[in-house]
Design a protein around this motif. Structure first.
Motif, PDB file in Angstrom:
ATOM      1  N   GLY A  35       0.819  -1.202   0.000  1.00 28.38           N
ATOM      2  CA  GLY A  35       0.000   0.000   0.000  1.00 28.38           C
ATOM      3  C   GLY A  35       0.851   1.249   0.000  1.00 28.38           C
ATOM      4  N   THR A  36       0.199   2.376  -0.264  1.00 29.58           N
ATOM      5  CA  THR A  36       0.883   3.669  -0.248  1.00 29.58           C
ATOM      6  C   THR A  36      -0.022   4.720   0.381  1.00 29.58           C
ATOM      7  N   LEU A  37       0.605   5.798   0.794  1.00 28.08           N
ATOM      8  CA  LEU A  37      -0.090   6.941   1.364  1.00 28.08           C
ATOM      9  C   LEU A  37       0.700   8.182   0.977  1.00 28.08           C
ATOM     10  N   THR A  38       0.003   9.236   0.595  1.00 26.97           N
ATOM     11  CA  THR A  38       0.651  10.477   0.185  1.00 26.97           C
ATOM     12  C   THR A  38       0.450  11.535   1.249  1.00 26.97           C
ATOM     13  N   LEU A  39       1.505  12.301   1.534  1.00 30.71           N
ATOM     14  CA  LEU A  39       1.453  13.421   2.467  1.00 30.71           C
ATOM     15  C   LEU A  39       1.755  14.698   1.698  1.00 30.71           C
ATOM     16  N   ALA A  40       0.882  15.687   1.846  1.00 32.65           N
ATOM     17  CA  ALA A  40       1.052  16.942   1.111  1.00 32.65           C
ATOM     18  C   ALA A  40       0.955  18.128   2.055  1.00 32.65           C
ATOM     19  N   ARG A  58      -3.385  11.974   1.897  1.00 34.16           N
ATOM     20  CA  ARG A  58      -4.098  11.773   0.638  1.00 34.16           C
ATOM     21  C   ARG A  58      -3.827  10.373   0.112  1.00 34.16           C
ATOM     22  N   MET A  59      -4.711   9.906  -0.713  1.00 34.39           N
ATOM     23  CA  MET A  59      -4.501   8.723  -1.546  1.00 34.39           C
ATOM     24  C   MET A  59      -3.997   7.502  -0.772  1.00 34.39           C
ATOM     25  N   LEU A  60      -4.634   7.200   0.326  1.00 34.49           N
ATOM     26  CA  LEU A  60      -4.333   5.974   1.056  1.00 34.49           C
ATOM     27  C   LEU A  60      -4.893   4.816   0.232  1.00 34.49           C
ATOM     28  N   ALA A  61      -4.020   3.947  -0.229  1.00 40.61           N
ATOM     29  CA  ALA A  61      -4.442   2.827  -1.072  1.00 40.61           C
ATOM     30  C   ALA A  61      -3.732   1.559  -0.621  1.00 40.61           C
ATOM     31  N   VAL A  62      -4.505   0.481  -0.507  1.00 42.98           N
ATOM     32  CA  VAL A  62      -3.961  -0.814  -0.112  1.00 42.98           C
ATOM     33  C   VAL A  62      -4.376  -1.834  -1.159  1.00 42.98           C
ATOM     34  N   ASP A  63      -3.417  -2.647  -1.591  1.00 45.11           N
ATOM     35  CA  ASP A  63      -3.704  -3.710  -2.545  1.00 45.11           C
ATOM     36  C   ASP A  63      -4.835  -4.572  -1.979  1.00 45.11           C
ATOM     37  N   PRO A  64      -5.844  -4.879  -2.788  1.00 37.46           N
ATOM     38  CA  PRO A  64      -6.960  -5.701  -2.286  1.00 37.46           C
ATOM     39  C   PRO A  64      -6.509  -7.004  -1.630  1.00 37.46           C
ATOM     40  N   ALA A  65      -5.438  -7.603  -2.129  1.00 29.12           N
ATOM     41  CA  ALA A  65      -4.946  -8.853  -1.549  1.00 29.12           C
ATOM     42  C   ALA A  65      -4.344  -8.643  -0.164  1.00 29.12           C
ATOM     43  N   ALA A  66      -3.997  -7.397   0.175  1.00 31.14           N
ATOM     44  CA  ALA A  66      -3.378  -7.108   1.469  1.00 31.14           C
ATOM     45  C   ALA A  66      -4.348  -6.444   2.450  1.00 31.14           C
ATOM     46  N   ARG A  68      -7.249  -5.767   5.204  1.00 30.17           N
ATOM     47  CA  ARG A  68      -7.607  -6.410   6.488  1.00 30.17           C
ATOM     48  C   ARG A  68      -6.400  -7.055   7.165  1.00 30.17           C
ATOM     49  N   ARG A  69      -5.196  -6.554   6.838  1.00 31.70           N
ATOM     50  CA  ARG A  69      -3.974  -7.070   7.461  1.00 31.70           C
ATOM     51  C   ARG A  69      -3.237  -5.978   8.224  1.00 31.70           C
ATOM     52  N   GLY A  70      -3.869  -4.824   8.424  1.00 27.30           N
ATOM     53  CA  GLY A  70      -3.250  -3.750   9.193  1.00 27.30           C
ATOM     54  C   GLY A  70      -2.367  -2.810   8.397  1.00 27.30           C
ATOM     55  N   VAL A  71      -2.380  -2.942   7.071  1.00 27.48           N
ATOM     56  CA  VAL A  71      -1.511  -2.116   6.231  1.00 27.48           C
ATOM     57  C   VAL A  71      -1.913  -0.648   6.316  1.00 27.48           C
ATOM     58  N   ALA A  72      -3.191  -0.353   6.178  1.00 27.77           N
ATOM     59  CA  ALA A  72      -3.652   1.042   6.232  1.00 27.77           C
ATOM     60  C   ALA A  72      -3.323   1.671   7.582  1.00 27.77           C
ATOM     61  N   GLU A  73      -3.534   0.939   8.651  1.00 30.10           N
ATOM     62  CA  GLU A  73      -3.218   1.469   9.977  1.00 30.10           C
ATOM     63  C   GLU A  73      -1.720   1.725  10.109  1.00 30.10           C
ATOM     64  N   ALA A  74      -0.900   0.814   9.616  1.00 26.65           N
ATOM     65  CA  ALA A  74       0.553   1.003   9.680  1.00 26.65           C
ATOM     66  C   ALA A  74       0.969   2.249   8.898  1.00 26.65           C
ATOM     67  N   LEU A  75       0.378   2.471   7.735  1.00 23.35           N
ATOM     68  CA  LEU A  75       0.691   3.655   6.943  1.00 23.35           C
ATOM     69  C   LEU A  75       0.261   4.931   7.663  1.00 23.35           C
ATOM     70  N   HIS A 105     -13.887   5.292   8.538  1.00 20.24           N
ATOM     71  CA  HIS A 105     -14.143   6.205   9.643  1.00 20.24           C
ATOM     72  C   HIS A 105     -13.630   5.615  10.958  1.00 20.24           C
ATOM     73  N   ARG A 106     -13.916   4.354  11.193  1.00 15.87           N
ATOM     74  CA  ARG A 106     -13.459   3.693  12.428  1.00 15.87           C
ATOM     75  C   ARG A 106     -11.946   3.613  12.478  1.00 15.87           C
ATOM     76  N   LEU A 107     -11.332   3.321  11.345  1.00 18.38           N
ATOM     77  CA  LEU A 107      -9.871   3.239  11.289  1.00 18.38           C
ATOM     78  C   LEU A 107      -9.256   4.572  11.674  1.00 18.38           C
ATOM     79  N   TYR A 108      -9.712   5.657  11.060  1.00 14.39           N
ATOM     80  CA  TYR A 108      -9.151   6.975  11.362  1.00 14.39           C
ATOM     81  C   TYR A 108      -9.336   7.314  12.832  1.00 14.39           C
ATOM     82  N   GLU A 109     -10.502   7.033  13.368  1.00 16.08           N
ATOM     83  CA  GLU A 109     -10.749   7.329  14.780  1.00 16.08           C
ATOM     84  C   GLU A 109      -9.893   6.448  15.692  1.00 16.08           C
ATOM     85  N   ARG A 110      -9.682   5.202  15.310  1.00 11.72           N
ATOM     86  CA  ARG A 110      -8.865   4.299  16.125  1.00 11.72           C
ATOM     87  C   ARG A 110      -7.422   4.785  16.245  1.00 11.72           C
TER      88      ARG A 110
END
Length: 138
Positions: A35-40, A58-66, A68-75, A105-110
């Motif tokens: 996955g990737t995440l952009t900071l501007a 911006r542009m938080l994107a996680v490969d569909p295969a990855a 529900r494995r915590g990638v977005a939270e790690a980013l 929404h839950r992820l961001y709040e967590r």
């Protein structure tokens, strides 16, 4: 897929361009990009919401295969760490209010983001698209 979606998907895939104009964080497992995440920063090409010394997520994107494995939270946590190291006091982002399940929404709040309804806005591409504004004090 709608034309607008195609354009956004192309923008997500064009990591080289984003990296030249913003900060791009990449989550990997070996050589595999998860996955990737952009900071501007405010006033730069990829910032729409950031004011003065805010940093926009911006542009938080996680490969569909990855997913529900915590990638977005790690980013998101890596973005917070990077912002703190660089002296940014606040991270900001927006999310479509009706983006399907409330998972984003839950992820961001967590990870500590809080809604700021005073900065919500209507999407320029669709007058029915309400974007919810979130911020995180670093």
């Amino acid at each position: 897929m709608a034309e607008e979606d195609d354009g956004y998907a192309l923008a997500l895939r064009d990591v080289g361009r984003r990296a030249a104009e913003a900060i791009v964080l990449v989550a990997r497992a070996g050589r595999e990009v998860l996955g990737t995440l952009t900071l501007a920063a405010a006033g730069t090409a990829y910032a729409d919401l950031a004011r003065e010394d805010e940093l926009e997520v911006r542009m938080l994107a996680v490969d569909p295969a990855a997913q529900r494995r915590g990638v977005a939270e790690a980013l998101l946590r890596a973005a917070q760490e990077w912002a703190a190291e660089q002296g940014y006091p606040r991270l900001v982002l927006s999310v479509l209010s009706v983006a399907g399940p409330a998972i984003p929404h839950r992820l961001y709040e967590r990870v500590g983001y809080r809604r700021n309804p005073g900065r919500d806005y209507v999407g320029s591409w669709d007058p029915t698209a309400v974007m919810w504004f979130y911020e995180l004090e670093v």
